[in-house]
Design a protein around this motif. Structure first.
Motif, PDB file in Angstrom:
ATOM      1  N   ILE A 177       4.734   0.619  -6.523  1.00 55.37           N
ATOM      2  CA  ILE A 177       4.323  -0.343  -5.734  1.00 55.37           C
ATOM      3  C   ILE A 177       5.385  -0.850  -4.610  1.00 55.37           C
ATOM      4  N   ARG A 178       6.857  -0.630  -4.437  1.00 57.40           N
ATOM      5  CA  ARG A 178       7.690  -0.780  -3.988  1.00 57.40           C
ATOM      6  C   ARG A 178       7.964  -0.176  -2.927  1.00 57.40           C
ATOM      7  N   MET A 179       7.097   1.081  -2.735  1.00 57.73           N
ATOM      8  CA  MET A 179       7.150   2.201  -1.828  1.00 57.73           C
ATOM      9  C   MET A 179       5.966   1.528  -0.527  1.00 57.73           C
ATOM     10  N   ALA A 180       5.015   1.168  -1.555  1.00 55.44           N
ATOM     11  CA  ALA A 180       3.503   0.376  -0.907  1.00 55.44           C
ATOM     12  C   ALA A 180       4.335  -1.065   0.147  1.00 55.44           C
ATOM     13  N   LYS A 181       5.031  -1.113  -0.464  1.00 63.21           N
ATOM     14  CA  LYS A 181       5.352  -2.842   0.017  1.00 63.21           C
ATOM     15  C   LYS A 181       6.461  -2.470   1.406  1.00 63.21           C
ATOM     16  N   GLU A 182       7.223  -1.623   0.671  1.00 59.83           N
ATOM     17  CA  GLU A 182       8.365  -1.698   1.527  1.00 59.83           C
ATOM     18  C   GLU A 182       8.000  -0.938   3.304  1.00 59.83           C
ATOM     19  N   GLN A 183       6.492  -0.308   3.297  1.00 59.70           N
ATOM     20  CA  GLN A 183       5.243   0.466   3.722  1.00 59.70           C
ATOM     21  C   GLN A 183       4.905  -0.614   4.795  1.00 59.70           C
ATOM     22  N   ASN A 184       4.719  -2.105   4.285  1.00 62.30           N
ATOM     23  CA  ASN A 184       3.564  -2.312   5.275  1.00 62.30           C
ATOM     24  C   ASN A 184       2.689  -2.377   5.358  1.00 62.30           C
ATOM     25  N   LEU A 187      -2.206  -4.337   0.170  1.00 66.71           N
ATOM     26  CA  LEU A 187      -1.953  -3.978  -1.227  1.00 66.71           C
ATOM     27  C   LEU A 187      -2.846  -3.657  -1.914  1.00 66.71           C
ATOM     28  N   ASN A 188      -4.351  -3.332  -1.416  1.00 68.46           N
ATOM     29  CA  ASN A 188      -5.165  -2.883  -1.354  1.00 68.46           C
ATOM     30  C   ASN A 188      -5.864  -1.601  -3.035  1.00 68.46           C
ATOM     31  N   PRO A 189      -5.897  -2.389  -3.909  1.00 69.32           N
ATOM     32  CA  PRO A 189      -5.930  -0.663  -4.987  1.00 69.32           C
ATOM     33  C   PRO A 189      -7.139   0.656  -4.393  1.00 69.32           C
ATOM     34  N   ALA A 190      -8.063   0.141  -3.600  1.00 67.27           N
ATOM     35  CA  ALA A 190      -8.650   0.715  -2.880  1.00 67.27           C
ATOM     36  C   ALA A 190      -7.887   1.711  -2.614  1.00 67.27           C
ATOM     37  N   LYS A 191      -6.966   0.962  -1.284  1.00 68.97           N
ATOM     38  CA  LYS A 191      -5.917   1.806  -0.801  1.00 68.97           C
ATOM     39  C   LYS A 191      -5.059   2.693  -0.566  1.00 68.97           C
ATOM     40  N   ILE A 192      -4.483   1.790  -1.838  1.00 72.40           N
ATOM     41  CA  ILE A 192      -3.575   2.863  -2.660  1.00 72.40           C
ATOM     42  C   ILE A 192      -3.487   3.498  -3.091  1.00 72.40           C
ATOM     43  N   SER A 193      -4.750   3.851  -3.626  1.00 68.12           N
ATOM     44  CA  SER A 193      -4.441   5.325  -5.094  1.00 68.12           C
ATOM     45  C   SER A 193      -5.839   5.616  -4.232  1.00 68.12           C
ATOM     46  N   GLY A 194      -5.435   7.139  -5.478  1.00 68.95           N
ATOM     47  CA  GLY A 194      -6.090   8.195  -5.027  1.00 68.95           C
ATOM     48  C   GLY A 194      -7.505   8.570  -6.017  1.00 68.95           C
ATOM     49  N   ILE A 195      -7.710   9.160  -5.950  1.00 60.64           N
ATOM     50  CA  ILE A 195      -9.276   9.930  -6.507  1.00 60.64           C
ATOM     51  C   ILE A 195      -8.767  10.167  -8.498  1.00 60.64           C
ATOM     52  N   CYS A 196      -7.327   9.775  -8.757  1.00 59.94           N
ATOM     53  CA  CYS A 196      -6.813   9.476 -10.450  1.00 59.94           C
ATOM     54  C   CYS A 196      -6.991   8.550 -10.663  1.00 59.94           C
ATOM     55  N   LEU A 200      -0.909   6.716  -4.602  1.00 56.31           N
ATOM     56  CA  LEU A 200      -1.336   7.902  -3.249  1.00 56.31           C
ATOM     57  C   LEU A 200       0.400   9.165  -3.554  1.00 56.31           C
ATOM     58  N   CYS A 201       0.428   9.941  -3.894  1.00 57.46           N
ATOM     59  CA  CYS A 201       1.525  11.335  -3.943  1.00 57.46           C
ATOM     60  C   CYS A 201       1.784  10.888  -2.743  1.00 57.46           C
ATOM     61  N   LEU A 203       2.753   8.658  -0.529  1.00 59.96           N
ATOM     62  CA  LEU A 203       3.487   7.168   0.204  1.00 59.96           C
ATOM     63  C   LEU A 203       5.002   7.551  -0.449  1.00 59.96           C
ATOM     64  N   SER A 204       5.397   8.681  -1.575  1.00 60.56           N
ATOM     65  CA  SER A 204       7.020   9.529  -1.692  1.00 60.56           C
ATOM     66  C   SER A 204       7.153  10.297  -0.620  1.00 60.56           C
ATOM     67  N   TYR A 205       6.328  10.219   0.542  1.00 61.94           N
ATOM     68  CA  TYR A 205       6.567  11.459   1.796  1.00 61.94           C
ATOM     69  C   TYR A 205       7.700  11.110   2.439  1.00 61.94           C
ATOM     70  N   GLU A 206       7.521   9.941   2.557  1.00 65.19           N
ATOM     71  CA  GLU A 206       8.360   8.878   3.912  1.00 65.19           C
ATOM     72  C   GLU A 206       9.563   8.408   2.924  1.00 65.19           C
ATOM     73  N   GLN A 207       9.412   7.870   1.797  1.00 63.34           N
ATOM     74  CA  GLN A 207       9.893   7.251   1.144  1.00 63.34           C
ATOM     75  C   GLN A 207      12.284   7.420   1.568  1.00 63.34           C
ATOM     76  N   GLU A 208      12.236   8.561   1.946  1.00 62.97           N
ATOM     77  CA  GLU A 208      13.392   8.423   2.379  1.00 62.97           C
ATOM     78  C   GLU A 208      13.761   7.865   3.637  1.00 62.97           C
ATOM     79  N   ASN A 209      12.954   7.948   4.368  1.00 63.29           N
ATOM     80  CA  ASN A 209      13.079   7.913   5.692  1.00 63.29           C
ATOM     81  C   ASN A 209      12.827   6.313   5.559  1.00 63.29           C
ATOM     82  N   TYR A 210      12.156   5.448   4.947  1.00 58.72           N
ATOM     83  CA  TYR A 210      11.862   3.847   4.443  1.00 58.72           C
ATOM     84  C   TYR A 210      13.578   3.696   4.132  1.00 58.72           C
ATOM     85  N   ASP A 211      13.827   4.556   3.550  1.00 58.79           N
ATOM     86  CA  ASP A 211      14.761   3.768   2.681  1.00 58.79           C
ATOM     87  C   ASP A 211      15.922   3.707   3.503  1.00 58.79           C
ATOM     88  N   ARG A 212      16.137   4.979   4.148  1.00 57.23           N
ATOM     89  CA  ARG A 212      17.630   4.565   5.261  1.00 57.23           C
ATOM     90  C   ARG A 212      17.301   3.973   6.730  1.00 57.23           C
TER      91      ARG A 212
END
Length: 356
Positions: A177-184, A187-196, A200-201, A203-212
């Motif tokens: 959930i920290r990834m969703a917070k850092e990407q602004n 925090l709506n479960p219907a928006k940040i959750s997938g079908i499963c 959402l997977c 969320l980790s695609y651009e996390q390296e750029n956000y960390d930098r």
């Protein structure tokens, strides 16, 4: 040798193999896989080279499938559908709390794998015996998580495209959930959750750029002493690589990170105190997997599932007995919460007079 893209299932992931020239998309070939020889369909190629892929490390295509092997592949698909219906019927009859996802049949029918999901471990010994007696082959029950279920079945995500796990993802990266917070993100479960139902997977695609960016970015809402006076950091924009700050004259400015570093900002009170270090991050917890394999030879063994399922003696909690030499918690002669039936009150006898 040319490189071809092969698929084992419709809308499945693409694997790359090297093979002789002459194949075109739509042809069926025979390859060696983990489960032995199996059929695959050519979906792309031929290609001379692929970026990041070495031809020497790729497996090879054996040959083109003949009519007999194509007919056997169709029969295996029919057997998979039949086994799926039969297994679901057995699950309903035995009232097991599990959900059958898919059935995989090996090309030579030497083994059948039943993929299922369950909230906890269940007693499926009778179910395995029913399957072994019905198909007379090695039966393997494999418990998977909800993410693997979506990967096998496939679905359409919130973006309107087929889920990434179905198309090309082979390993699931940990998502927090920290990834969703850092990407602004909201925090709506219907928006940040997938079908499963998990995060959402993507969320980790651009996390390296956000960390930098956040490593070089000051803390939002804090005041810093700079060469041009005190400034308060209001907002940060990763896409523009800028900061919005508020000066002493209540003037809002937008500066880049390089310009901000040129102001030599510092916060003397931000030194960490002793004993207040960061707590170590908890390791990501993945979905547990349970795999059971049974053959017609060992299906009647009594201790076949002894190491996997909970013992019956442990399931029934033995009645606890109060300790005889237990120390009372209060000073009234008994433990707290005692009923008081076995407790007697001693009365002090008056002292005897001298006349007696």
């Amino acid at each position: 040798m040319p490189i071809y893209g092969l698929r084992f299932r419709t809308l499945g992931q693409t694997s790359y193999y090297s093979g002789p020239p002459g194949f075109k998309p739509g042809d069926h070939v025979l390859i060696d896989a983990e489960q032995g020889r199996t059929l695959a369909q050519v979906v792309s190629g031929p290609a001379e080279a692929l970026p990041g892929v070495e031809e020497a490390s790729l497996p090879s295509v054996l040959r083109e499938a003949n009519a007999e092997e194509l007919r056997q592949g169709q029969e295996n698909e029919a057997l998979s559908r039949e086994a799926r219906l039969f297994c679901r019927q057995c699950i309903r009859e035995r009232r097991l709390d599990m959900k059958l996802v898919d059935v995989e049949v090996f090309f030579d029918r030497s083994k059948l794998i039943f993929y299922f999901t369950a909230p906890a471990r269940i007693d499926f010994r009778d179910l395995v015996k029913d399957l072994v007696r019905e198909y007379r082959a090695r039966i393997e029950l494999r418990q998977i998580g909800v993410r693997h279920e979506t990967q096998m079945i496939g679905a359409v995500g919130n973006c309107g495209m087929v889920c990434c796990c179905r198309r090309y993802l082979r390993k699931f990266a940990p998502v927090t959930i920290r990834m969703a917070k850092e990407q602004n993100l909201f925090l709506n479960p219907a928006k940040i959750s997938g079908i499963c139902g998990r995060l959402l997977c993507c969320l980790s695609y651009e996390q390296e750029n956000y960390d930098r960016f956040h490593r070089n970015c000051p803390r939002l809402g804090k005041k810093y002493q700079t060469s041009q006076g005190v400034m308060k950091v209001l907002r940060a924009n990763m896409f523009r690589n800028t900061l919005s700050v508020l000066t002493e004259n209540n003037e809002e400015l937008e500066v880049s990170l390089d310009e901000w570093q040129a102001l030599t900002p510092y916060r003397p009170e931000s030194q960490p105190q002793a004993g207040q270090g960061r707590q170590p991050a908890r390791p990501p917890q993945g979905d547990g997997m349970l795999v059971v394999s049974v053959t017609p030879d060992n299906v009647e063994e009594p201790n076949l599932f002894g190491n996997l399922l909970p013992r019956e003696k442990d399931a029934k909690a033995a009645p606890t007995r109060p300790e005889e030499n237990a120390v009372p918690r209060n000073g009234a002669g008994g433990a707290a919460g005692d009923s008081g039936k076995n407790r007697r009150k001693r009365r002090r006898r008056p002292p005897r007079s001298e006349s007696e």
